[in-house]
Design a protein around this motif. Structure first.
Motif, PDB file in Angstrom:
ATOM      1  N   SER A  84       0.818  -1.219   0.000  1.00 59.43           N
ATOM      2  CA  SER A  84       0.000   0.000   0.000  1.00 59.43           C
ATOM      3  C   SER A  84       0.848   1.264   0.000  1.00 59.43           C
ATOM      4  O   SER A  84       0.334   2.354  -0.168  1.00 59.43           O
ATOM      5  CB  SER A  84      -0.963   0.016   1.188  1.00 59.43           C
ATOM      6  OG  SER A  84      -0.256  -0.017   2.391  1.00 59.43           O
ATOM      7  N   GLU A 111      -0.446   5.703  -0.734  1.00 62.47           N
ATOM      8  CA  GLU A 111      -1.871   5.722  -1.040  1.00 62.47           C
ATOM      9  C   GLU A 111      -2.619   6.562  -0.013  1.00 62.47           C
ATOM     10  O   GLU A 111      -2.487   6.341   1.185  1.00 62.47           O
ATOM     11  CB  GLU A 111      -2.359   4.271  -0.995  1.00 62.47           C
ATOM     12  CG  GLU A 111      -3.785   4.059  -1.344  1.00 62.47           C
ATOM     13  CD  GLU A 111      -4.147   2.584  -1.202  1.00 62.47           C
ATOM     14  OE1 GLU A 111      -4.804   2.234  -0.206  1.00 62.47           O
ATOM     15  OE2 GLU A 111      -3.751   1.796  -2.078  1.00 62.47           O
ATOM     16  N   SER A 113      -5.362   6.718   1.718  1.00 62.25           N
ATOM     17  CA  SER A 113      -6.530   5.965   2.182  1.00 62.25           C
ATOM     18  C   SER A 113      -6.278   5.562   3.626  1.00 62.25           C
ATOM     19  O   SER A 113      -5.151   5.650   4.126  1.00 62.25           O
ATOM     20  CB  SER A 113      -6.743   4.714   1.325  1.00 62.25           C
ATOM     21  OG  SER A 113      -5.674   3.809   1.521  1.00 62.25           O
ATOM     22  N   THR A 152     -11.162  12.298   3.415  1.00 62.34           N
ATOM     23  CA  THR A 152     -10.017  11.381   3.372  1.00 62.34           C
ATOM     24  C   THR A 152      -8.769  12.069   3.896  1.00 62.34           C
ATOM     25  O   THR A 152      -7.991  11.469   4.643  1.00 62.34           O
ATOM     26  CB  THR A 152      -9.778  10.866   1.934  1.00 62.34           C
ATOM     27  OG1 THR A 152     -10.970  10.238   1.466  1.00 62.34           O
ATOM     28  CG2 THR A 152      -8.622   9.892   1.876  1.00 62.34           C
TER      29      THR A 152
END
Length: 199
Positions: A84, A111, A113, A152
């Motif tokens: 990731s 990433e 997230s 996010t």
């Protein structure tokens, strides 16, 4: 990293050199250079007793930056093992860059997230535990791409406990974020170099 050189665990340094394939005799020689450090404190004009630390590298010692790079290889290895922490490509077909290190500073591309943030947090926690290093959260910042939604951004910042750096900052005198106008972004650098040459 916070007080990076002072926090290096000697066992971690030794383990890293072993893992990287250095000869045991060479490792022993290098570790002898590390172990021989001693300190004493001057208090009210009187020199106190000499004591020996159990961690840290001498700043100013010519070999210390190289030993610190070996410790940084531990963080690099941990980051490379995580899918990731996918990195960033500067062009189609170019290799992906997941992290850049310069001395005790790190730039990590990943990433945006909850999964990516949690993985990165776990990697940094493991590295701190093993190496003795400590992340300087006050001097750390996150830059998000323009297509990341606000919720996010807040979630990732909260998980990593790192502030969202809205204004592009400079690092080593260079802009960390360069937009479409590259000429304008590096104009100051060109002027400084010309001024040095002319003087």
């Amino acid at each position: 990293m916070s007080k990076a050189y002072d926090r290096v665990e000697w066992k971690f340094l030794h383990s890293m050199m072993s893992k990287m394939g250095f000869d045991e005799g060479w490792i022993s020689l290098l570790m002898d250079c590390v172990f021989t450090v001693s300190y004493s404190v001057i208090l009210n004009g009187s020199v106190g007793e000499i004591f020996h630390p159990t961690r840290g590298l001498r700043q100013g010692d010519p070999i210390s930056p190289y030993l610190f790079l070996i410790c940084g290889e531990g963080l690099s290895s941990l980051l490379r093992q995580q899918p990731s922490v996918i990195g960033y490509k500067i062009a189609r077909g170019a290799p992906s860059v997941s992290h850049l290190f310069f001395a005790d500073d790190s730039v990590i591309f990943g990433e945006a997230s909850m999964r990516g943030a949690s993985t990165l947090r776990d990697v940094l926690t493991e590295y701190e535990f093993c190496s003795g290093q400590c992340i300087n959260y006050d001097k750390s910042g996150i830059f998000f791409s323009a297509n990341v939604i606000e919720d996010t951004k807040q979630d990732v910042s909260r998980v990593l406990r790192i502030r969202n750096a809205i204004n592009p900052e400079k690092y080593l005198g260079l802009p960390t974020v360069v937009g479409r106008n590259k000429k304008q972004a590096f104009l100051g650098l060109r002027d400084r170099i010309l001024a040095c040459i002319n003087s």
